[in-house]
Design a protein around this motif. Structure first.
Motif, PDB file in Angstrom:
ATOM      1  N   GLY A 243      45.471  41.855  48.371  1.00  0.00           N
ATOM      2  CA  GLY A 243      45.514  40.404  48.373  1.00  0.00           C
ATOM      3  C   GLY A 243      44.189  39.753  48.016  1.00  0.00           C
ATOM      4  O   GLY A 243      44.042  38.543  48.119  1.00  0.00           O
ATOM      5  N   ASP A 244      43.204  40.565  47.620  1.00  0.00           N
ATOM      6  CA  ASP A 244      41.917  40.031  47.185  1.00  0.00           C
ATOM      7  C   ASP A 244      41.968  39.717  45.698  1.00  0.00           C
ATOM      8  O   ASP A 244      42.943  40.028  45.017  1.00  0.00           O
ATOM      9  CB  ASP A 244      40.793  41.045  47.451  1.00  0.00           C
ATOM     10  N   TYR A 245      40.896  39.117  45.196  1.00  0.00           N
ATOM     11  CA  TYR A 245      40.802  38.757  43.788  1.00  0.00           C
ATOM     12  C   TYR A 245      39.577  39.404  43.160  1.00  0.00           C
ATOM     13  O   TYR A 245      38.554  39.581  43.813  1.00  0.00           O
ATOM     14  CB  TYR A 245      40.680  37.232  43.616  1.00  0.00           C
ATOM     15  N   VAL A 246      39.702  39.728  41.892  1.00  0.00           N
ATOM     16  CA  VAL A 246      38.583  40.207  41.086  1.00  0.00           C
ATOM     17  C   VAL A 246      38.467  39.255  39.911  1.00  0.00           C
ATOM     18  O   VAL A 246      39.454  38.955  39.249  1.00  0.00           O
ATOM     19  CB  VAL A 246      38.815  41.660  40.593  1.00  0.00           C
ATOM     20  N   VAL A 247      37.246  38.764  39.682  1.00  0.00           N
ATOM     21  CA  VAL A 247      37.003  37.835  38.592  1.00  0.00           C
ATOM     22  C   VAL A 247      36.210  38.556  37.512  1.00  0.00           C
ATOM     23  O   VAL A 247      35.170  39.146  37.785  1.00  0.00           O
ATOM     24  CB  VAL A 247      36.210  36.603  39.080  1.00  0.00           C
ATOM     25  N   GLN A 248      36.722  38.522  36.309  1.00  0.00           N
ATOM     26  CA  GLN A 248      36.034  39.082  35.145  1.00  0.00           C
ATOM     27  C   GLN A 248      35.529  37.908  34.330  1.00  0.00           C
ATOM     28  O   GLN A 248      36.300  37.024  33.958  1.00  0.00           O
ATOM     29  CB  GLN A 248      37.004  39.911  34.315  1.00  0.00           C
ATOM     30  N   GLY A 249      34.226  37.867  34.082  1.00  0.00           N
ATOM     31  CA  GLY A 249      33.663  36.751  33.338  1.00  0.00           C
ATOM     32  C   GLY A 249      32.356  37.136  32.676  1.00  0.00           C
ATOM     33  O   GLY A 249      31.997  38.303  32.601  1.00  0.00           O
ATOM     34  N   TYR A 250      31.651  36.127  32.225  1.00  0.00           N
ATOM     35  CA  TYR A 250      30.390  36.343  31.534  1.00  0.00           C
ATOM     36  C   TYR A 250      29.263  36.437  32.559  1.00  0.00           C
ATOM     37  O   TYR A 250      29.094  35.549  33.395  1.00  0.00           O
ATOM     38  CB  TYR A 250      30.134  35.199  30.552  1.00  0.00           C
ATOM     39  N   VAL A 251      28.483  37.515  32.506  1.00  0.00           N
ATOM     40  CA  VAL A 251      27.401  37.743  33.455  1.00  0.00           C
ATOM     41  C   VAL A 251      26.346  36.656  33.308  1.00  0.00           C
ATOM     42  O   VAL A 251      25.940  36.315  32.200  1.00  0.00           O
ATOM     43  CB  VAL A 251      26.761  39.137  33.230  1.00  0.00           C
ATOM     44  N   ILE A 252      25.920  36.109  34.441  1.00  0.00           N
ATOM     45  CA  ILE A 252      24.843  35.131  34.440  1.00  0.00           C
ATOM     46  C   ILE A 252      23.525  35.890  34.364  1.00  0.00           C
ATOM     47  O   ILE A 252      23.226  36.716  35.234  1.00  0.00           O
ATOM     48  CB  ILE A 252      24.887  34.252  35.708  1.00  0.00           C
ATOM     49  N   THR A 253      22.754  35.619  33.336  1.00  0.00           N
ATOM     50  CA  THR A 253      21.476  36.295  33.164  1.00  0.00           C
ATOM     51  C   THR A 253      20.291  35.338  33.267  1.00  0.00           C
ATOM     52  O   THR A 253      19.148  35.796  33.339  1.00  0.00           O
ATOM     53  CB  THR A 253      21.416  37.011  31.802  1.00  0.00           C
ATOM     54  N   ASP A 254      20.546  34.048  33.296  1.00  0.00           N
ATOM     55  CA  ASP A 254      19.478  33.056  33.392  1.00  0.00           C
ATOM     56  C   ASP A 254      18.778  33.184  34.751  1.00  0.00           C
ATOM     57  O   ASP A 254      19.401  33.021  35.801  1.00  0.00           O
ATOM     58  CB  ASP A 254      20.070  31.658  33.218  1.00  0.00           C
TER      59      ASP A 254
ATOM     60  N   ASN B 100      20.490  33.001  44.890  1.00  0.00           N
ATOM     61  CA  ASN B 100      19.865  33.846  45.910  1.00  0.00           C
ATOM     62  C   ASN B 100      20.793  34.987  46.337  1.00  0.00           C
ATOM     63  O   ASN B 100      21.094  35.164  47.522  1.00  0.00           O
ATOM     64  CB  ASN B 100      19.449  32.999  47.117  1.00  0.00           C
ATOM     65  N   LEU B 101      21.265  35.746  45.373  1.00  0.00           N
ATOM     66  CA  LEU B 101      22.222  36.818  45.635  1.00  0.00           C
ATOM     67  C   LEU B 101      21.573  37.997  46.351  1.00  0.00           C
ATOM     68  O   LEU B 101      20.472  38.417  45.995  1.00  0.00           O
ATOM     69  CB  LEU B 101      22.807  37.323  44.314  1.00  0.00           C
ATOM     70  N   PRO B 102      22.264  38.567  47.316  1.00  0.00           N
ATOM     71  CA  PRO B 102      21.745  39.770  47.963  1.00  0.00           C
ATOM     72  C   PRO B 102      21.933  40.990  47.061  1.00  0.00           C
ATOM     73  O   PRO B 102      22.714  40.937  46.096  1.00  0.00           O
ATOM     74  CB  PRO B 102      22.604  39.885  49.220  1.00  0.00           C
ATOM     75  N   ASP B 103      21.223  42.054  47.375  1.00  0.00           N
ATOM     76  CA  ASP B 103      21.384  43.296  46.629  1.00  0.00           C
ATOM     77  C   ASP B 103      22.851  43.707  46.622  1.00  0.00           C
ATOM     78  O   ASP B 103      23.558  43.567  47.624  1.00  0.00           O
ATOM     79  CB  ASP B 103      20.549  44.420  47.251  1.00  0.00           C
ATOM     80  N   GLY B 104      23.304  44.190  45.494  1.00  0.00           N
ATOM     81  CA  GLY B 104      24.674  44.666  45.375  1.00  0.00           C
ATOM     82  C   GLY B 104      25.664  43.614  44.925  1.00  0.00           C
ATOM     83  O   GLY B 104      26.827  43.919  44.706  1.00  0.00           O
ATOM     84  N   GLU B 105      25.236  42.351  44.813  1.00  0.00           N
ATOM     85  CA  GLU B 105      26.128  41.299  44.343  1.00  0.00           C
ATOM     86  C   GLU B 105      25.689  40.829  42.965  1.00  0.00           C
ATOM     87  O   GLU B 105      24.534  40.949  42.591  1.00  0.00           O
ATOM     88  CB  GLU B 105      26.147  40.111  45.305  1.00  0.00           C
ATOM     89  N   SER B 106      26.647  40.284  42.234  1.00  0.00           N
ATOM     90  CA  SER B 106      26.389  39.737  40.914  1.00  0.00           C
ATOM     91  C   SER B 106      27.179  38.442  40.797  1.00  0.00           C
ATOM     92  O   SER B 106      28.008  38.135  41.646  1.00  0.00           O
ATOM     93  CB  SER B 106      26.827  40.738  39.840  1.00  0.00           C
ATOM     94  N   ALA B 107      26.921  37.698  39.749  1.00  0.00           N
ATOM     95  CA  ALA B 107      27.648  36.448  39.528  1.00  0.00           C
ATOM     96  C   ALA B 107      28.103  36.391  38.085  1.00  0.00           C
ATOM     97  O   ALA B 107      27.404  36.851  37.188  1.00  0.00           O
ATOM     98  CB  ALA B 107      26.756  35.255  39.852  1.00  0.00           C
ATOM     99  N   VAL B 108      29.292  35.840  37.882  1.00  0.00           N
ATOM    100  CA  VAL B 108      29.830  35.679  36.546  1.00  0.00           C
ATOM    101  C   VAL B 108      30.342  34.262  36.391  1.00  0.00           C
ATOM    102  O   VAL B 108      30.639  33.580  37.366  1.00  0.00           O
ATOM    103  CB  VAL B 108      30.975  36.676  36.240  1.00  0.00           C
TER     104      VAL B 108
END
Length: 68
Positions: free
Chosen positions: A26-37, A45-53
């Motif tokens: 019942g969770d979601y996975v989001v596929q998108g463009y990696v934020i590199t800026d 302020n993401l913790p280790d092991g997390e990413s943002a798209v």
């Protein structure tokens, strides 16, 4: 983890388009463009092991319209 397509560009030919997926839990996975800026990443302020798209609003809007 089994994924099922929920929303996104259904005509995407190579599977590399922003997409919303559901899991068997019942969770979601989001596929998108990696934020590199660096400045945007610093704001998050993401913790280790997390990413943002970035995922286009149309992907999420399409999903919620289908649910309504």
């Amino acid at each position: 983890m089994m994924l099922r397509w929920l929303a996104g560009n259904g005509s995407c030919k190579n599977g590399a388009c922003p997409t919303l997926w559901g899991t068997e839990n019942g969770d979601y996975v989001v596929q998108g463009y990696v934020i590199t800026d660096r400045h945007r990443l610093a704001e998050l302020n993401l913790p280790d092991g997390e990413s943002a798209v970035v995922i286009p609003a149309a992907v999420l809007e399409g999903y919620f319209r289908a649910q309504g």
